[in-house]
Design an enzyme around this catalytic site. Structure first.
Site: not given
Ligand code: NAI
Length: 677
Positions: A418, A439, A451, A489
């Site tokens: 993001s 995104h 996006e 954002n």
């Molecule tokens: P989250 O913390 O809920 O999930 C991340 C997941 O990735 C975890 O399950 C973790 O175990 C896994 N993980 C970490 N390193 C790993 C690896 N090397 N190999 C495999 N799995 C791995 O995070 P979330 O919120 O889903 O965010 C993920 C991405 O999406 C980030 O880049 C965030 O900026 C982006 N994002 C988040 C939004 C939100 O509202 N939460 C909205 C839009 C984008």
């Protein structure tokens, strides 16, 4: 008879003297009712009057749809009220001519039957619809800021009763053939293969007239009508304000005034739509509709659409992205370091699929398409790898180094980051030209926008494929140039932070939220911050603060330090206890200063994005912001709002705010250019 021009309607009479009138618009994949189509219908009705068949069946020549509605592009050509009324009256007359035919008339419906299409069916004596999942019936005009105008608001309450009719029309809801049968909207709902025989049988044997249910008969009594209208108004008021969205209110008024004189009812309907269609709200909502079509067309190209998607990271976003892709027919492998996460993803998928697909076998098939893949075998097979792991550049780069050598030559790599600029991630790659940002927004199943972000080296053809993929999974692709925060954002953050600053200064969060919803935002910024999660807000704000003149309010830092993270932790700016009810502040006086500070910070950033050409043009900028943030659709988008409100006035208000509150309100250089346009 020599045909001068390709005919849109075909009229044939069969051996049993049933006339089949088929609409098949030339040069269009869907049937819509433009002026030419309606005039031609009028001619066909004249022929039918001469021909005197035993019955008439109206059907579509398109395989997947009946009639999708009026031709919306023609709306934009109507400029004044009188002209609008004339056009509407003419269409009403044609439908009345259909209704007045002396023989049974039957609408044979398969696929979309919406707006003007349903109104045409209502002018037929009978309706038969296929119970295919693709068949949807409804009068969604309110979503465009108007209400039915081709006699629908008169005929629907008469056919199914006012309560059923209003519940469809006020929300612009569509229903399946089976629900339509229950409502009395269609006479039969049958399998598609039985449609034709069903129509014949309606032509031969008139079904008994359906009696309206008691509650519908009661609601239509003259004495009850004012009470019903009051109730309907109250329900509408919970959703939309009359000054922002007048159409549902006008529809209730209209129904309340309907009397026995049918001609007067149709006249009143035409006058009301003519007023609405030339008003600001309808013009802007039509604009939003056309912008949405424009975004869809960005995803239509010859680019090969990825079919196998490998998602890395099964958290909030990765899990939902994977599930959504499987729902839309993609083969999906999903990988996470934590196997428990994968179990949770499948559980969430089952809930989503059941809710969306309802029947058992499509749910099973969708679940079969979603493959938990803890070891990441899918990396080597996928057409598209979507990375959605923690928001940490080093971790992401490390992952890219591991997976790049295993990816297929022609596969794309997309990050859901993001806030991390793609150039920082591209560094880890040998072939940065196939890296792009996709995104998605949270929650994926609800937020339509994605996006499509170009990195420093992304090849245009890969961006095309990215957009085609987004279109294939029924989301709206918005190509944006890479910049910190991208478009949505970047625009939201100053507005959210201004809200936090206002709280810091002692303004009641409820007043701040009220200011935003009064303006037309779907949710206030304080509640939005709580919903997104204050930790996520803080981390995005910190990254953006490195690039833009924004300051992170101390209040946000201290709340995150205190683990007050918003809705997910039970407490943020608001408390989310067991009785988490949105308190209503209707009627609370909101100081203009509060509204201006919130909205002008947002608009100032919009102008900066316009100047930097973050989206291709002002229209797409508006489209992205409306679908990405919910920005007051009835205002037609922020750039449109700026143009109609006058850029000079807004810029001078920014200068006042700058004097009182500092440089975060300094007008962007783009305002001058806008003012001189
Ligand atoms: P989250 O913390 O809920 O999930 C991340 C997941 O990735 C975890 O399950 C973790 O175990 C896994 N993980 C970490 N390193 C790993 C690896 N090397 N190999 C495999 N799995 C791995 O995070 P979330 O919120 O889903 O965010 C993920 C991405 O999406 C980030 O880049 C965030 O900026 C982006 N994002 C988040 C939004 C939100 O509202 N939460 C909205 C839009 C984008």
């Amino acid at each position: 008879m020599a045909t001068k021009q390709a005919e849109q309607w075909k009229l044939e009479q069969d051996d049993s003297r049933i006339a089949w009138l088929t609409l098949d618009r030339t040069e269009s994949s869907a049937n819509t009712l433009g002026r030419q189509v309606l005039e031609e219908l009028d001619q066909k009705l004249a022929e039918i009057e001469e021909m005197r068949p035993k019955a008439v069946v109206i059907r579509s020549g398109k395989p997947g749809g009946f009639i999708a509605g009026a031709d919306i592009k023609e709306f934009t050509e109507i400029t004044d009220r009188d002209q609008a009324e004339t056009v509407i009256r003419r269409s009403q007359q044609i439908f009345s001519r259909l209704e007045d035919l002396p023989m049974p008339t039957i609408a044979m419906i398969h696929g979309f039957c919406l707006g003007g299409g349903l109104e045409l069916s209502l002018a037929c004596r009978y309706r038969i619809a296929s119970d295919d999942p693709g068949t949807r019936l409804g009068l969604p005009e309110v979503l465009l800021g108007i209400h039915p105008g081709f006699g629908g608001s008169v005929r629907l309450p008469r056919l199914i009763g006012p309560l059923g009719a209003m519940s469809l029309m006020l929300a612009g809801r569509t229903v399946t053939a089976r629900s339509a049968k229950k409502l009395g909207l269609v006479d039969y709902a049958v399998a598609e293969r039985h449609l034709e025989n069903g129509a014949r049988s309606l032509a031969e044997n008139a079904p008994p007239k359906r009696r309206l249910p008691l509650r519908e008969r009661l609601a239509a009594l003259p004495l009850a009508k004012p009470w019903v209208a009051k109730l309907l108004r109250r329900n509408v008021a919970k959703k939309v304000r009359e000054d922002h969205y007048p159409a549902p209110y006008r529809l209730i008024d209209l129904w309340l005034d309907f009397g026995r004189d049918e001609a007067a009812n149709y006249n009143a309907e035409a006058a009301s739509v003519a007023e609405l269609i030339t008003g600001e709200t309808a013009r802007n909502l039509v604009r939003v509709f056309l912008l949405q079509e424009q975004m869809k067309s960005l995803g239509r190209s010859d680019a090969s659409v990825p079919q196998w998607v490998h998602v890395i990271g099964g958290g909030t976003m990765g899990g939902d992205i994977a599930n959504w892709c499987a729902l839309q027919g993609m083969t999906v492998t999903i990988q996470d370091l934590d196997p428990e996460r994968l179990g949770q993803v499948v559980k969430r998928a089952a809930t989503l699929f059941r809710r969306k697909l309802k029947q058992e076998s499509p749910v099973r098939n969708a679940l079969d398409r979603l493959i938990p893949d803890p070891d990441g075998h899918g990396v080597a097979k996928a057409d598209l790898v979507i990375e959605a792991i923690f928001e940490d550049a080093d971790t992401k780069r490390e992952l890219y180094r591991q997976i790049e050598p295993r990816m297929r030559e022609d596969a794309l790599l997309a990050s859901n980051t993001s806030s991390i600029p793609l150039e920082e991630l591209a560094k880890a790659l040998k072939r940065p030209e196939r890296l792009l940002g996709l995104h998605f927004f949270n929650p994926v199943a609800k937020m339509q926008l994605v996006e499509v972000i170009s990195g420093p080296d992304t090849k245009p053809e890969h961006l095309q494929r990215g957009a085609a993929f987004v279109h294939a999974i029924k989301r709206l692709p918005l190509p944006v140039k890479g910049c910190p925060g991208f478009l949505v954002n970047r625009i939201l953050m100053p507005y959210l932070l201004e809200a936090v600053t206002l709280v810091e200064e002692g303004v009641d969060p409820a007043v701040i939220d009220q200011a935003a919803t009064d303006f037309g935002m779907p949710m206030g910024p304080v509640r939005l911050a709580d919903t997104v999660g204050l930790d996520i807000c803080l981390s995005v704000a910190r990254i953006l603060a490195n690039h833009y003149p924004i300051e992170v309010p101390g209040k946000l830092e201290s709340m995150v330090a205190d683990k007050r993270l918003g809705r997910k932790s039970g407490r943020g700016f608001y408390d989310y206890g067991s009785n988490d009810k949105k308190s209503s502040n209707e009627g609370v006086a909101v100081p203009t200063e509060v509204t201006d500070r919130l909205i002008l910070r947002l608009l100032n950033e919009v102008v900066a994005c316009w100047r930097e050409e973050i989206a291709e043009d002002a229209d797409l900028l508006d489209a992205g912001i409306i679908f990405g943030t919910g920005f007051a659709p009835f205002r037609g988008g922020p750039m449109h709002h700026i143009t109609t409100s006058g850029p000079e006035q807004l810029a001078s208000r920014l200068r006042e705010l700058e004097q009182n509150h500092g440089s975060r309100f300094t007008p962007d250089a783009g305002w001058e250019e806008l003012s001189s346009k």
